[in-house]
Design a protein around this motif. Structure first.
Motif, PDB file in Angstrom:
ATOM      1  N   LYS A 137      -9.279  -3.851  61.439  1.00 35.41           N
ATOM      2  CA  LYS A 137      -9.499  -2.460  62.646  1.00 35.41           C
ATOM      3  C   LYS A 137     -11.089  -2.085  62.518  1.00 35.41           C
ATOM      4  CE  LYS A 137      -9.046   2.650  62.091  1.00 35.41           C
ATOM      5  NZ  LYS A 137      -8.639   3.859  61.140  1.00 35.41           N
ATOM      6  N   ILE A 138     -12.300  -2.485  62.281  1.00 27.60           N
ATOM      7  CA  ILE A 138     -13.204  -2.298  61.966  1.00 27.60           C
ATOM      8  C   ILE A 138     -13.961  -2.800  62.953  1.00 27.60           C
ATOM      9  CG2 ILE A 138     -15.039  -2.062  61.119  1.00 27.60           C
ATOM     10  CD1 ILE A 138     -14.033  -1.261  58.427  1.00 27.60           C
ATOM     11  N   LEU A 139     -13.493  -4.248  62.950  1.00 28.52           N
ATOM     12  CA  LEU A 139     -13.940  -5.268  63.924  1.00 28.52           C
ATOM     13  C   LEU A 139     -13.380  -5.089  65.540  1.00 28.52           C
ATOM     14  CD1 LEU A 139     -14.014  -8.319  61.970  1.00 28.52           C
ATOM     15  CD2 LEU A 139     -15.751  -7.709  62.610  1.00 28.52           C
ATOM     16  N   LEU A 140     -12.478  -4.406  65.715  1.00 29.55           N
ATOM     17  CA  LEU A 140     -11.895  -4.394  66.694  1.00 29.55           C
ATOM     18  C   LEU A 140     -12.643  -2.649  67.461  1.00 29.55           C
ATOM     19  CD1 LEU A 140      -9.784  -4.369  68.908  1.00 29.55           C
ATOM     20  CD2 LEU A 140      -8.561  -2.831  67.264  1.00 29.55           C
ATOM     21  N   PHE A 141     -12.422  -0.980  66.585  1.00 28.07           N
ATOM     22  CA  PHE A 141     -12.552  -0.930  67.367  1.00 28.07           C
ATOM     23  C   PHE A 141     -14.349   0.081  67.365  1.00 28.07           C
ATOM     24  CE2 PHE A 141      -9.424   3.237  66.002  1.00 28.07           C
ATOM     25  CZ  PHE A 141      -8.453   1.583  66.405  1.00 28.07           C
ATOM     26  N   ALA A 142     -15.120  -1.245  66.649  1.00 24.90           N
ATOM     27  CA  ALA A 142     -16.993  -1.485  66.374  1.00 24.90           C
ATOM     28  C   ALA A 142     -16.731  -1.904  68.108  1.00 24.90           C
ATOM     29  CB  ALA A 142     -17.330  -1.481  65.343  1.00 24.90           C
ATOM     30  N   GLY A 143     -15.621  -2.896  68.315  1.00 26.20           N
ATOM     31  CA  GLY A 143     -16.389  -4.097  69.696  1.00 26.20           C
ATOM     32  C   GLY A 143     -16.744  -4.799  69.126  1.00 26.20           C
ATOM     33  N   ILE A 144     -16.680  -5.332  67.714  1.00 23.97           N
ATOM     34  CA  ILE A 144     -17.158  -6.296  67.568  1.00 23.97           C
ATOM     35  C   ILE A 144     -16.205  -7.791  68.684  1.00 23.97           C
ATOM     36  CG2 ILE A 144     -18.221  -7.516  65.858  1.00 23.97           C
ATOM     37  CD1 ILE A 144     -19.210  -5.125  64.851  1.00 23.97           C
ATOM     38  N   ALA A 145     -15.238  -7.737  67.072  1.00 19.72           N
ATOM     39  CA  ALA A 145     -14.363  -9.224  68.019  1.00 19.72           C
ATOM     40  C   ALA A 145     -12.873  -7.894  68.343  1.00 19.72           C
ATOM     41  CB  ALA A 145     -13.485  -9.218  66.933  1.00 19.72           C
ATOM     42  N   PRO A 146     -12.622  -8.204  69.568  1.00 21.28           N
ATOM     43  CA  PRO A 146     -10.940  -7.312  70.601  1.00 21.28           C
ATOM     44  C   PRO A 146     -10.038  -8.127  69.674  1.00 21.28           C
ATOM     45  CG  PRO A 146     -12.480  -8.513  72.036  1.00 21.28           C
ATOM     46  CD  PRO A 146     -13.313  -8.787  70.571  1.00 21.28           C
TER      47      PRO A 146
END
Length: 231
Positions: A137-146
């Motif tokens: 979730k963190i990687l997705l919401f932060a735009g790091i890994a879609p």
């Protein structure tokens, strides 16, 4: 419920239908704030979590150095507002601040973006209460890994909608639910965040863990049990 899983591509239609009826509240999207958000209270609903988070920001600030410098006399009253085991919560706040300062040079977002994805996920999982779903979730919401991420309410809702059969362990159910979004969802980050939030809201409001409130569900007509009843 039918034992034949519905086509994964139908998940796009389910998410579109949910968007017409549900409006999830805003959440942090910066990694450090997201971790603190998850650790701010014990079994609290979203409005209460927001209240606790905003109160913490006003009293201490959302900065690892400020948290590290705060005394128990400052942190413990805030922790007590968030439910049981406040002392454990204070320790978790200090741990979060320490990891960011010692392993991310005070800037978790920058550190995550500089790391290979596997190492970024591993770093996130060193934080309190952050396991694979939280790291995703963190990687997705932060735009790091879609890449797809789901919360437990969303996993349950997708299973009840008929996209997969619930597995013996939550880890296997989570992977099966993620596979639905990989196979049938859209690859862009904005849609994946939307799917995460809307499916979570569905699971929290009507597709509840105990007794689902099917009559009030915005996608009841699309649910697997509706197809079974029509046979």
């Amino acid at each position: 419920m039918s034992r034949t899983a519905r086509p994964a591509v139908e998940v796009v239609g389910v998410v579109a239908a949910l968007k017409r009826h549900l409006t999830p509240g805003p959440v942090p999207t910066e990694p450090f704030r997201m971790i603190l958000w998850e650790n701010i209270g014990y079994l609290v609903d979203d409005p209460r979590r927001r209240e606790l988070f905003d109160g913490f920001e006003a009293a201490i600030g959302l900065d690892p150095a400020a948290i590290a410098a705060a005394s128990d006399n400052e942190l413990l009253p805030l922790a007590k507002r968030g439910g049981m085991r406040p002392e454990t919560r204070v320790e978790r706040w200090r741990t979060i601040a320490r990891i960011v300062r010692t392993q991310a040079a005070g800037d978790l977002d920058a550190a995550l973006r500089a790391l290979p994805l596997a190492k970024a996920r591993a770093l996130l999982k060193t934080f309190p209460v952050i396991a694979d779903p939280g790291a995703d979730k963190i990687l997705l919401f932060a735009g790091i890994a879609p890449r797809p991420a789901l919360e437990s309410n969303a996993v349950r809702a997708l299973a009840r909608l008929g996209f997969f059969q619930e597995q013996a362990s939550y880890d296997r159910s989570y992977k099966a639910a993620i596979a639905v979004l990989v196979e049938g969802g859209r690859p862009d980050g904005a849609w994946l965040i939307e799917a995460h939030q809307l499916l979570r809201e569905l699971g929290k409001t009507t597709c509840k863990r105990g007794e689902p409130i099917c009559a009030a569900c915005p996608v009841d007509g699309l649910c697997a049990h509706a197809a079974v009843k029509a046979l």
